[in-house]
Design a protein around this motif. Structure first.
Motif, mmCIF file in Angstrom:
data_model
loop_
_atom_site.group_PDB
_atom_site.id
_atom_site.type_symbol
_atom_site.label_atom_id
_atom_site.label_comp_id
_atom_site.label_asym_id
_atom_site.label_seq_id
_atom_site.Cartn_x
_atom_site.Cartn_y
_atom_site.Cartn_z
ATOM 1 N N GLU A 193 -16.209 34.604 -36.327
ATOM 2 C CA GLU A 193 -14.959 35.090 -36.930
ATOM 3 C C GLU A 193 -13.755 34.689 -36.079
ATOM 4 O OE1 GLU A 193 -12.684 39.373 -37.470
ATOM 5 O OE2 GLU A 193 -14.880 39.340 -37.349
ATOM 6 N N ALA A 194 -13.918 34.835 -34.764
ATOM 7 C CA ALA A 194 -12.821 34.492 -33.853
ATOM 8 C C ALA A 194 -12.525 33.005 -33.892
ATOM 9 C CB ALA A 194 -13.176 34.932 -32.439
ATOM 10 N N ARG A 195 -13.555 32.186 -33.909
ATOM 11 C CA ARG A 195 -13.351 30.740 -33.909
ATOM 12 C C ARG A 195 -12.736 30.243 -35.211
ATOM 13 N NH1 ARG A 195 -19.000 29.218 -30.711
ATOM 14 N NH2 ARG A 195 -18.102 29.416 -28.615
ATOM 15 N N MET A 196 -12.942 30.982 -36.277
ATOM 16 C CA MET A 196 -12.342 30.623 -37.559
ATOM 17 C C MET A 196 -10.855 30.972 -37.597
ATOM 18 S SD MET A 196 -14.525 29.179 -39.680
ATOM 19 C CE MET A 196 -13.878 29.556 -41.314
ATOM 20 N N SER A 197 -10.482 32.065 -36.923
ATOM 21 C CA SER A 197 -9.108 32.572 -37.053
ATOM 22 C C SER A 197 -8.204 32.202 -35.872
ATOM 23 C CB SER A 197 -9.130 34.095 -37.205
ATOM 24 O OG SER A 197 -9.769 34.706 -36.087
ATOM 25 N N ILE A 198 -8.795 31.911 -34.725
ATOM 26 C CA ILE A 198 -8.002 31.594 -33.530
ATOM 27 C C ILE A 198 -8.033 30.091 -33.307
ATOM 28 C CG2 ILE A 198 -7.798 31.936 -31.039
ATOM 29 C CD1 ILE A 198 -9.043 34.691 -31.411
ATOM 30 N N LYS A 199 -6.873 29.490 -33.101
ATOM 31 C CA LYS A 199 -6.777 28.022 -33.067
ATOM 32 C C LYS A 199 -6.856 27.440 -31.655
ATOM 33 C CE LYS A 199 -3.893 28.035 -37.196
ATOM 34 N NZ LYS A 199 -4.681 27.545 -38.238
ATOM 35 N N ILE A 200 -7.394 28.200 -30.711
ATOM 36 C CA ILE A 200 -7.658 27.682 -29.366
ATOM 37 C C ILE A 200 -9.126 27.964 -29.049
ATOM 38 C CG2 ILE A 200 -5.292 27.901 -28.523
ATOM 39 C CD1 ILE A 200 -6.053 30.531 -27.210
ATOM 40 N N PRO A 201 -9.731 27.258 -28.081
ATOM 41 C CA PRO A 201 -11.138 27.498 -27.761
ATOM 42 C C PRO A 201 -11.425 28.964 -27.436
ATOM 43 C CG PRO A 201 -10.353 25.515 -26.674
ATOM 44 C CD PRO A 201 -9.153 26.160 -27.288
ATOM 45 N N VAL A 202 -12.519 29.478 -27.980
ATOM 46 C CA VAL A 202 -12.902 30.883 -27.818
ATOM 47 C C VAL A 202 -14.199 30.957 -27.022
ATOM 48 C CG1 VAL A 202 -13.482 33.043 -28.999
ATOM 49 C CG2 VAL A 202 -11.795 31.474 -30.003
ATOM 50 N N PHE A 203 -14.214 31.831 -25.998
ATOM 51 C CA PHE A 203 -15.399 32.023 -25.176
ATOM 52 C C PHE A 203 -15.736 33.507 -25.095
ATOM 53 C CE2 PHE A 203 -13.169 28.252 -23.560
ATOM 54 C CZ PHE A 203 -14.160 27.298 -23.698
ATOM 55 N N THR A 204 -16.969 33.792 -24.687
ATOM 56 C CA THR A 204 -17.395 35.172 -24.479
ATOM 57 C C THR A 204 -17.843 35.352 -23.033
ATOM 58 O OG1 THR A 204 -19.723 34.780 -25.030
ATOM 59 C CG2 THR A 204 -18.213 35.243 -26.857
ATOM 60 N N GLU A 205 -18.227 36.589 -22.685
ATOM 61 C CA GLU A 205 -18.630 36.875 -21.300
ATOM 62 C C GLU A 205 -19.893 36.144 -20.896
ATOM 63 O OE1 GLU A 205 -20.130 40.401 -23.821
ATOM 64 O OE2 GLU A 205 -18.450 38.996 -23.775
ATOM 65 N N GLU A 206 -20.630 35.603 -21.866
ATOM 66 C CA GLU A 206 -21.864 34.875 -21.559
ATOM 67 C C GLU A 206 -21.591 33.441 -21.105
ATOM 68 O OE1 GLU A 206 -24.387 35.097 -24.939
ATOM 69 O OE2 GLU A 206 -24.641 37.280 -24.836
ATOM 70 N N THR A 207 -20.394 32.955 -21.333
ATOM 71 C CA THR A 207 -20.029 31.595 -20.927
ATOM 72 C C THR A 207 -19.821 31.543 -19.423
ATOM 73 O OG1 THR A 207 -18.813 31.440 -23.012
ATOM 74 C CG2 THR A 207 -18.505 29.657 -21.439
ATOM 75 N N GLU A 208 -20.173 30.432 -18.792
ATOM 76 C CA GLU A 208 -19.970 30.252 -17.356
ATOM 77 C C GLU A 208 -18.476 30.156 -17.080
ATOM 78 O OE1 GLU A 208 -19.968 30.176 -13.687
ATOM 79 O OE2 GLU A 208 -22.006 30.198 -14.514
ATOM 80 N N MET A 209 -17.917 31.228 -16.482
ATOM 81 C CA MET A 209 -16.475 31.335 -16.284
ATOM 82 C C MET A 209 -15.922 30.209 -15.415
ATOM 83 S SD MET A 209 -14.666 33.683 -17.762
ATOM 84 C CE MET A 209 -13.316 33.809 -16.591
ATOM 85 N N ARG A 210 -16.651 29.838 -14.399
ATOM 86 C CA ARG A 210 -16.138 28.829 -13.465
ATOM 87 C C ARG A 210 -15.910 27.492 -14.165
ATOM 88 N NH1 ARG A 210 -16.892 25.109 -9.560
ATOM 89 N NH2 ARG A 210 -16.017 25.579 -7.512
ATOM 90 N N LEU A 211 -16.784 27.152 -15.103
ATOM 91 C CA LEU A 211 -16.621 25.904 -15.844
ATOM 92 C C LEU A 211 -15.391 25.952 -16.749
ATOM 93 C CD1 LEU A 211 -20.341 25.174 -16.825
ATOM 94 C CD2 LEU A 211 -19.012 24.182 -14.957
ATOM 95 N N ILE A 212 -15.123 27.151 -17.320
ATOM 96 C CA ILE A 212 -13.937 27.307 -18.162
ATOM 97 C C ILE A 212 -12.674 27.077 -17.329
ATOM 98 C CG2 ILE A 212 -12.617 28.893 -19.611
ATOM 99 C CD1 ILE A 212 -15.217 30.372 -20.198
ATOM 100 N N LEU A 213 -12.614 27.730 -16.171
ATOM 101 C CA LEU A 213 -11.430 27.634 -15.318
ATOM 102 C C LEU A 213 -11.181 26.205 -14.880
ATOM 103 C CD1 LEU A 213 -11.955 30.804 -13.057
ATOM 104 C CD2 LEU A 213 -10.611 30.611 -15.144
ATOM 105 N N GLU A 214 -12.255 25.508 -14.556
ATOM 106 C CA GLU A 214 -12.123 24.141 -14.047
ATOM 107 C C GLU A 214 -11.758 23.163 -15.154
ATOM 108 O OE1 GLU A 214 -14.974 20.770 -11.975
ATOM 109 O OE2 GLU A 214 -15.471 22.882 -11.746
ATOM 110 N N TYR A 215 -12.434 23.257 -16.284
ATOM 111 C CA TYR A 215 -12.208 22.299 -17.380
ATOM 112 C C TYR A 215 -10.794 22.419 -17.935
ATOM 113 C CZ TYR A 215 -12.697 19.856 -21.816
ATOM 114 O OH TYR A 215 -12.511 18.991 -22.872
#
Length: 477
Positions: A193-215
């Motif tokens: 639902e979030a990925r359909m309505s939000i126009k920027i990449p969406v992540f959850t707490e299960e995603t590796e945070m360090r990779l998000i910050l770096e990328y």
């Protein structure tokens, strides 16, 4: 090279102060030019005697000085640079009009002769015109910095889907760039639902945070406070260990006053916020640090150049190319970069980007001496010139070690909240060397965090001086 995005990371205070000093100088320049051109030609502009004998000489001394004071006293926007004509009137013209009668009063008290005539009005118009030109120059310069993404604040939004949608729909400050968002995935359909309505990449707490910050090269995390405190605390616990600034944005209380331009401490001209965890490395202090880095680097390179060239020649004679090795390390905000070093091990088809395990390598004949005298660290001055490192800061570790120690020590990645250094507070206190024990690494981390919490330019200079002494003493085990 000068990390402009970090200088502007917290606010525009440094930029605003520069504009104020330059505008004060433009007033002096306007009076100087008018004092000569009033009765002379443009060819006499550099005739200092005409200026000194004119009736505007005292005015050119007092007016810019008191204008500078009144701008600092009466300015409303201290942290946020606003490109708007009303801002020009409030922050530039009002101090000018306050300065004018004050100067006349000072002249009266000091009994300084100053005849008022129609030319004084022309001078005032000339000053206002030049202030407007200077203002337009800085407005365009600031807009160009934003449009070229040189001072952008890369932001991750953290909160409920509703809160993220709300802030995405509203007009934002041009300097803020929403790169991605983080939500709580409490239902199977929530993420889709979030990925359909939000126009920027969406992540959850299960995603590796360090990779998000770096990328996404994030510099700030905004926790959107629009619900119960427990959810805010949950998100804080999730992101607090990482090496970016954390800001809590209050979406519950929206500014009702229509004159939003006059408010300084607002997100997107609308929402109040609080700095939960922010770096001290920004603004004028950081700019001075980076300038000193370049100056000291050039001086040290000139001083060490003969030793550096000799070491290169000896490496080539003994074992040929390559001369340098690269270590992929974690830098500011965890962004990866290559640390340059002189090669001290024998050449066994070394992959420059592969991490070298020292126990598996054989030293060059000159290698141990190069390591003992820290000559292998000289190429890191190139990292400093590129803006990837500083003279003083937490020593960078290879990415693999960063990930290992981050699992052992909860606050370890906070070391990356500043630019890594060639030397640091931990090193001058004896905690340095390869492959330290866990206790030694914990001490390093504690010293690095103390440095970051207590940093100032004088501390950097003290560490540089102390480094020369510590270079010839052994590290603590």
């Amino acid at each position: 090279m000068f990390r402009l995005e970090k200088i502007f990371q917290q606010d525009d205070h440094f930029f605003i102060n520069i504009t104020i000093f330059i505008k004060s100088f433009s007033i002096f320049l306007s009076i100087y030019i008018f004092s000569i051109l009033e009765f002379n030609s443009i060819f006499d502009l550099f005739n200092y005697d005409i200026y000194k004998k004119s009736k505007y000489f005292n005015l050119s001394v007092y007016f810019p000085f008191f204008y500078l004071i009144f701008v600092f006293v009466f300015r409303i926007m201290k942290k946020r640079y606003v490109v708007h004509f009303l801002s020009f009137l409030i922050n530039d013209i009002i101090p000018l009009l306050v300065t004018l009668p004050f100067i006349l009063y000072i002249f009266f008290i000091l009994k300084i002769d100053f005849n008022i005539n129609i030319n004084n009005l022309y001078l005032l118009i000339f000053i206002i015109f030049n202030l407007f030109i200077v203002r337009k120059f800085f407005d365009n310069f600031y807009n160009n910095l934003m449009n070229d993404n040189r001072i952008q604040r890369n932001i991750m939004l953290v909160g409920s889907i509703e809160a993220i949608q709300k802030i995405l729909k509203e007009k934002k400050d041009g300097i803020n760039i929403y790169k991605c968002c983080l939500i709580m995935d409490d239902k199977s359909s929530t993420l889709e639902e979030a990925r359909m309505s939000i126009k920027i990449p969406v992540f959850t707490e299960e995603t590796e945070m360090r990779l998000i910050l770096e990328y996404h090269e994030l510099g700030q995390i905004w926790i959107l406070d629009d619900q119960e405190k427990s959810l805010v605390n949950y998100f804080i616990d999730l992101v607090v260990k990482f090496s970016v600034d954390i800001i809590i944005v209050n979406l519950k209380d929206k500014l009702k006053n229509k004159s939003k331009l006059l408010h300084d401490n607002l997100i997107n001209n609308k929402y109040t916020y609080s700095n939960y965890q922010t770096s001290k490395f920004y603004g004028l202090s950081l700019f001075i640090k980076l300038i000193l880095d370049k100056i000291f680097t050039i001086l040290f390179l000139l001083l060490l150049f003969p030793v550096f060239i000799l070491a290169i020649i000896l490496i080539l004679i003994e074992d040929g190319f390559p001369i340098f090795t690269l270590e992929e390390s974690a830098g500011w905000d965890g962004r990866r970069f290559n640390v340059y070093k002189l090669r001290i091990f024998k050449n066994f088809k070394i992959d420059k980007k592969k991490i070298i395990n020292e126990e598996d390598q054989e030293y060059l004949k000159i290698g141990k001496l190069i390591r003992k005298l820290h000559i292998d660290e000289i190429p890191q001055f190139y990292n400093i010139l590129k803006g990837e490192m500083s003279i003083v800061g937490p020593r960078p570790h290879v990415v693999k070690d960063d990930l290992i120690y981050a699992k052992v020590f909860k606050q370890f990645l906070k070391r990356n909240k500043t630019i890594p250094g060639l030397t640091g507070w931990a090193q001058v206190n004896g905690f340095r060397g390869k492959r330290p024990s866990n206790n030694n690494m914990k001490k390093r981390m504690e010293y690095d965090l103390w440095y970051m919490n207590n940093w100032n330019i004088w501390l950097d200079l003290y560490i540089i001086l102390k480094t020369f002494y510590k270079m010839f003493t052994g590290p603590k085990k």
